[in-house]
Design an enzyme around this catalytic site. Structure first.
Site, PDB file in Angstrom:
ATOM      1  N   CYS A  96       6.302  -9.174  -4.723  1.00  0.00           N
ATOM      2  CA  CYS A  96       6.962  -7.898  -4.984  1.00  0.00           C
ATOM      3  C   CYS A  96       6.936  -7.495  -6.469  1.00  0.00           C
ATOM      4  O   CYS A  96       5.890  -7.112  -6.958  1.00  0.00           O
ATOM      5  CB  CYS A  96       8.377  -7.978  -4.407  1.00  0.00           C
ATOM      6  N   ARG A 131      12.672   4.080   0.612  1.00  0.00           N
ATOM      7  CA  ARG A 131      12.642   2.672   0.234  1.00  0.00           C
ATOM      8  C   ARG A 131      12.047   1.913   1.406  1.00  0.00           C
ATOM      9  O   ARG A 131      12.460   2.114   2.549  1.00  0.00           O
ATOM     10  CB  ARG A 131      14.058   2.184  -0.085  1.00  0.00           C
ATOM     11  N   HIS A 195       9.272 -11.071   1.288  1.00  0.00           N
ATOM     12  CA  HIS A 195      10.361 -12.003   0.992  1.00  0.00           C
ATOM     13  C   HIS A 195      10.658 -12.729   2.303  1.00  0.00           C
ATOM     14  O   HIS A 195      10.050 -12.458   3.329  1.00  0.00           O
ATOM     15  CB  HIS A 195      11.598 -11.239   0.549  1.00  0.00           C
TER      16      HIS A 195
HETATM   17  N1  GLN Z   1      11.837  -3.257  -8.231  1.00  0.00           N
HETATM   18  C1  GLN Z   1      10.641  -3.200  -7.440  1.00  0.00           C
HETATM   19  C2  GLN Z   1      10.678  -2.125  -6.366  1.00  0.00           C
HETATM   20  O1  GLN Z   1      11.733  -1.710  -5.946  1.00  0.00           O
HETATM   21  C3  GLN Z   1      10.386  -4.554  -6.824  1.00  0.00           C
HETATM   22  C4  GLN Z   1      11.442  -4.962  -5.836  1.00  0.00           C
HETATM   23  C5  GLN Z   1      11.391  -6.435  -5.486  1.00  0.00           C
HETATM   24  O2  GLN Z   1      10.810  -7.246  -6.201  1.00  0.00           O
HETATM   25  N2  GLN Z   1      12.039  -6.787  -4.406  1.00  0.00           N
HETATM   26  O3  GLN Z   1       9.625  -1.685  -5.924  1.00  0.00           O
END
Ligand code: GLN
Length: 222
Positions: A96, A131, A195
């Protein structure tokens, strides 16, 4: 050099460790123990010296936008050693936020552009209020993977001859809502939005263990 000690560099462990990504390293440690190896995990954080020659594996986890801005300022010191390590086909896993920071840039939802290392020809942008959050399922060369994603950045490859996805989506978004692919495979580097942690998928964990042990043999032979 201790021939039964595997050394893992965990980049910015204290800043980049969202949604249980440290579980990836714990799973590797457990599997390596079964193979008869002890594991040393070094947190390479702000201001620390770092030479990839000293390591068998590099891990870079996910992080929030704020932590990414902090890390991005320190990271360029390590570009040369990481680029060589990656191009020499050594194993690395980036999740990520870590995956995003290996590319050219990440433009966040607050309009800030975080400069990445520029090792991989890809970029990440926030495009809408969407998101990408939820369960994911995708097919990789090592079989099916089940995980969880939570990111606002959408990642796009800028050189599709050089970069190939890690998997083909069955469920969820992956890199972005359009391409129906997850993550990146480049030499022995995996970039992924997964994740969960990702390496609870034992097929992927075992493939990485094999790469780590090959890297270890190379280091021993030096
Ligand atoms: N901050 C980044 C996004 O929102 C990565 C998020 C994360 O590593 N879970 O895309």
């Amino acid at each position: 050099m201790d021939d039964k000690l595997i050394k893992i560099a965990y980049l910015y462990e204290d800043l980049m460790n969202t949604y249980g990504d440290s579980g990836d390293v714990k799973i590797l440690k457990f599997l390596l123990k079964k193979e008869g190896y002890d594991t040393q995990v070094d947190n390479i954080s702000l201001g620390d010296e770092f030479d990839t020659d000293d390591y068998d594996f590099v891990f870079f986890g996910g992080g929030q936008d704020f932590e990414q801005t902090v890390v991005a300022k320190d990271l360029p010191r390590h570009k040369e050693t990481l680029e060589k390590y990656i191009n020499d086909k050594n194993p690395m896993l980036c999740i990520c936020g870590g995956y995003q920071l290996l590319g050219d840039y990440y433009k966040t939802n607050s309009g800030v552009t975080i400069k990445g290392l520029g090792i991989l020809p890809l970029h990440t942008i926030f495009k809408s209020d969407k998101r990408m959050i939820g369960d994911t399922r995708y097919m990789t060369e090592w079989g099916e993977v089940k995980a969880f994603e939570n990111h606002s950045g959408q990642t796009y490859f800028d050189d599709t001859d050089k970069l190939h996805p890690f998997g083909e989506m069955i469920e969820g978004y992956g890199n972005n809502p359009q391409d129906k692919v997850e993550g990146l495979r480049y030499r022995n580097l995996i970039g992924s939005y997964s994740h969960g942690p990702l390496l609870k998928n034992i097929n992927v964990a075992n493939a990485i263990i094999k790469q780590i042990l090959e890297r270890h043999e190379k280091r021993l032979a030096k």
